[in-house]
Design a protein around this motif. Structure first.
Motif, PDB file in Angstrom:
ATOM      1  N   LYS A 157      44.956 130.269 135.308  1.00  0.00           N
ATOM      2  CA  LYS A 157      44.072 129.100 135.388  1.00  0.00           C
ATOM      3  C   LYS A 157      44.823 127.875 135.878  1.00  0.00           C
ATOM      4  N   PHE A 158      46.053 127.712 135.399  1.00  0.00           N
ATOM      5  CA  PHE A 158      46.901 126.601 135.810  1.00  0.00           C
ATOM      6  C   PHE A 158      48.171 127.164 136.443  1.00  0.00           C
ATOM      7  N   LEU A 159      48.910 126.333 137.132  1.00  0.00           N
ATOM      8  CA  LEU A 159      50.145 126.810 137.749  1.00  0.00           C
ATOM      9  C   LEU A 159      51.143 127.273 136.692  1.00  0.00           C
ATOM     10  N   HIS A 160      51.133 126.614 135.537  1.00  0.00           N
ATOM     11  CA  HIS A 160      52.042 126.985 134.451  1.00  0.00           C
ATOM     12  C   HIS A 160      51.613 128.267 133.757  1.00  0.00           C
ATOM     13  N   GLY A 161      50.325 128.499 133.696  1.00  0.00           N
ATOM     14  CA  GLY A 161      49.799 129.669 132.997  1.00  0.00           C
ATOM     15  C   GLY A 161      48.399 129.405 132.500  1.00  0.00           C
ATOM     16  N   ASP A 162      48.077 129.910 131.328  1.00  0.00           N
ATOM     17  CA  ASP A 162      46.746 129.693 130.766  1.00  0.00           C
ATOM     18  C   ASP A 162      46.548 128.259 130.295  1.00  0.00           C
ATOM     19  N   GLU A 163      47.643 127.566 130.055  1.00  0.00           N
ATOM     20  CA  GLU A 163      47.618 126.151 129.704  1.00  0.00           C
ATOM     21  C   GLU A 163      48.461 125.389 130.716  1.00  0.00           C
ATOM     22  N   PRO A 164      48.150 124.125 130.964  1.00  0.00           N
ATOM     23  CA  PRO A 164      48.939 123.371 131.933  1.00  0.00           C
ATOM     24  C   PRO A 164      50.341 123.085 131.416  1.00  0.00           C
ATOM     25  N   GLY A 165      51.275 122.938 132.344  1.00  0.00           N
ATOM     26  CA  GLY A 165      52.658 122.647 131.980  1.00  0.00           C
ATOM     27  C   GLY A 165      53.225 121.555 132.867  1.00  0.00           C
TER      28      GLY A 165
END
Length: 254
Positions: A157-165
């Motif tokens: 969903k986000f470049l970092h993973g399932d949560e933004p980083g």
């Protein structure tokens, strides 16, 4: 919170013991650090600076007089958004924002480096009085292509993973401003949803991230500020309502 930008002759607000970030409300680099502080839910004070008429004391926190600068202890500061954000992520590890894998961290840095050409194209387009060179549009589109392909490759969903980083909070401030370009008479910089479906979906997801939602500005607002800068009279305090908040009652929503 007042969004007034302090300038030459204004006094430095008293230190409260919290982390204090010196920023400019419309600066994408300062926004990066605001988003990281928000994401980590760290208590901090925010002081906005007029970059055309800088208060004398800002040079005590950054010899370059630039923002962002983070006062981590009274009278002591570090500066540059990348330096600040890595420091914050390591100092306050409860909400980690960098990838645990060294290779992924390196890949994220490479992505930011490659995206820099699109950032430069944005500045050229935003502040160019008329038409821009085809090479500028090409560099901008390469940046969009880069993110579209990376999102497809990572499948998250986000470049970092399932949560933004950290990678997301580093790139987002420019994507936020990209949407202002068509409003500035530069339609060739619009983001075609049919071509960049993954990127547009990603951008909508980022707008709903609490850390972003608390600070983001509409494309129309960015366009208005940019127009004021192009005219040579940047309206830094266009969002500040502190002078009238106690004089004018809020209207009830219909």
């Amino acid at each position: 919170m007042s969004e007034k930008h302090l300038q030459t002759g204004d006094i430095l607000p008293p230190y409260t013991g919290k982390l204090r970030l010196f920023a400019m409300r419309f600066c994408p680099y300062a926004e990066r650090s605001v988003l990281v502080l928000n994401a980590k839910k760290i208590e901090y004070d925010l002081v906005f600076i007029n970059l055309d008429h800088k208060p004398e004391w800002i040079f005590n926190f950054n010899p370059k007089g630039a923002v962002p600068a983070l006062e981590y202890e009274e009278g002591k500061a570090i500066f540059d958004s990348n330096i600040i954000n890595v420091y914050l992520d390591e100092k306050y590890p409860e909400v980690p924002l960098q990838a645990s894998d060294p290779l992924r961290r390196a890949q994220d840095k490479c992505l930011v480096e490659l995206f820099a050409s699109a950032q430069s194209a944005y500045y050229t387009a935003a502040f160019a009085p008329q038409n821009v060179e085809p090479s500028t549009v090409e560099n901008y589109k390469k940046g969009l292509d880069l993110l579209q392909k990376e999102l497809e490759k990572r499948g998250t969903k986000f470049l970092h993973g399932d949560e933004p980083g950290l990678i997301d909070y580093t790139i987002w401030p420019f994507l936020e401003r990209f949407e202002a370009l068509p409003l500035l008479g530069k339609p060739e910089f619009s983001i075609d949803k049919s071509k960049y479906e993954l990127l547009v979906t990603y951008m909508e997801a980022m707008k709903n991230v609490p850390a972003v939602k608390a600070y983001t500005l509409a494309p129309e607002t960015h366009a208005k500020f940019t127009e004021s800068r192009v005219k040579g009279d940047a309206n830094y305090n266009m969002l500040d309502t502190s002078a009238v908040c106690c004089m004018r009652p809020r209207k009830k929503k219909e």
